[in-house]
Design a protein around this motif. Sequence first.
Motif, PDB file in Angstrom:
ATOM      1  N   MET A  70       0.834  -1.175   0.149  1.00 20.19           N
ATOM      2  CA  MET A  70      -0.114  -0.100  -0.059  1.00 20.19           C
ATOM      3  C   MET A  70       0.916   1.184   0.092  1.00 20.19           C
ATOM      4  N   PHE A  71       2.222   1.193   0.767  1.00 21.97           N
ATOM      5  CA  PHE A  71       2.511   2.359   0.993  1.00 21.97           C
ATOM      6  C   PHE A  71       3.741   2.470  -0.096  1.00 21.97           C
ATOM      7  N   ALA A  72       3.922   1.662  -0.725  1.00 20.75           N
ATOM      8  CA  ALA A  72       5.068   1.642  -1.812  1.00 20.75           C
ATOM      9  C   ALA A  72       4.855   2.733  -2.828  1.00 20.75           C
ATOM     10  N   GLY A  73       3.679   2.977  -3.309  1.00 15.67           N
ATOM     11  CA  GLY A  73       3.348   3.944  -4.489  1.00 15.67           C
ATOM     12  C   GLY A  73       3.670   3.514  -5.916  1.00 15.67           C
ATOM     13  N   THR A  74       3.802   2.213  -5.896  1.00 15.61           N
ATOM     14  CA  THR A  74       4.342   1.533  -7.251  1.00 15.61           C
ATOM     15  C   THR A  74       3.129   0.437  -7.538  1.00 15.61           C
ATOM     16  N   PRO A  75       2.694  -0.069  -8.763  1.00 16.26           N
ATOM     17  CA  PRO A  75       1.756  -0.917  -8.851  1.00 16.26           C
ATOM     18  C   PRO A  75       2.369  -2.413  -8.297  1.00 16.26           C
ATOM     19  N   TYR A  76       1.312  -3.304  -7.745  1.00 21.83           N
ATOM     20  CA  TYR A  76       1.716  -4.420  -7.361  1.00 21.83           C
ATOM     21  C   TYR A  76       1.174  -5.522  -8.089  1.00 21.83           C
ATOM     22  N   VAL A  77       1.818  -6.483  -8.237  1.00 22.88           N
ATOM     23  CA  VAL A  77       1.377  -7.679  -9.029  1.00 22.88           C
ATOM     24  C   VAL A  77       1.036  -8.866  -8.047  1.00 22.88           C
ATOM     25  N   LYS A  78      -0.343  -9.246  -8.198  1.00 22.55           N
ATOM     26  CA  LYS A  78      -0.605 -10.629  -7.167  1.00 22.55           C
ATOM     27  C   LYS A  78      -0.086 -11.568  -7.866  1.00 22.55           C
ATOM     28  N   SER A  79      -0.157 -12.631  -7.105  1.00 18.35           N
ATOM     29  CA  SER A  79       0.423 -14.016  -7.473  1.00 18.35           C
ATOM     30  C   SER A  79      -0.207 -14.698  -8.698  1.00 18.35           C
ATOM     31  N   ASN A  80      -1.523 -14.069  -8.938  1.00 18.16           N
ATOM     32  CA  ASN A  80      -2.346 -14.743  -9.936  1.00 18.16           C
ATOM     33  C   ASN A  80      -2.147 -13.812 -11.338  1.00 18.16           C
ATOM     34  N   GLY A  81      -1.344 -12.881 -11.222  1.00 19.27           N
ATOM     35  CA  GLY A  81      -0.705 -12.046 -12.453  1.00 19.27           C
ATOM     36  C   GLY A  81      -1.687 -10.536 -12.501  1.00 19.27           C
TER      37      GLY A  81
END
Length: 192
Positions: free
Chosen positions: A101-112
Amino acid sequence: MNYSRKILFTLIVTALGFLVFGCTTDTEILGPEPGAYRFSATPDILMDNFEKAYTAMDLDGYGKLLHEDFIFSFQACDVEKLGLSKDHYTKEDELATAAHMFAGTPYVKSNGQVVDPILEIIFLGFEREGDWIFMNDPEKPGLLKANFLVNILMDRGKAGSLSIRGTCVFFVVGSESAGYHLIGWVDRTGGC
């Protein structure tokens, strides 16, 4: 060297020592910059620090506010809706989620699936409803709880905003001398 000059010399050396080496206070230890967070001598100061850490998206500062036994509890409908394997997060789980949440970058979940970044967190409302209630728990001396009416906006830029509104129950543990830590957070926002 006469007595008054010795005193003046000692005062100057002491002042220079503070300027050169500085001094450390509790607030400097608890935050990314001097004075960012105050020592949590009361539950309300702890919750002020919580709001500051969340809005600053400061993972290290947020982590220092959480007790070792911290638990975040989801509502049953959120467990199903979000496809969670359990109805709560431990401190480790919470900090892993906060890191994304705090990273400020997109996050890729394990399902892609790509999750758009949160660019800013804004507390539009964060009010305690009623007093802190003492919970007579022999295993957790100093345990208190309070309901908070929250209105938090998470700005994701072009992806739109997420809004968290409703009641949350916070549990804190500690004392005035040792400081308070957040040990529980029960999400009662939204509707199941």
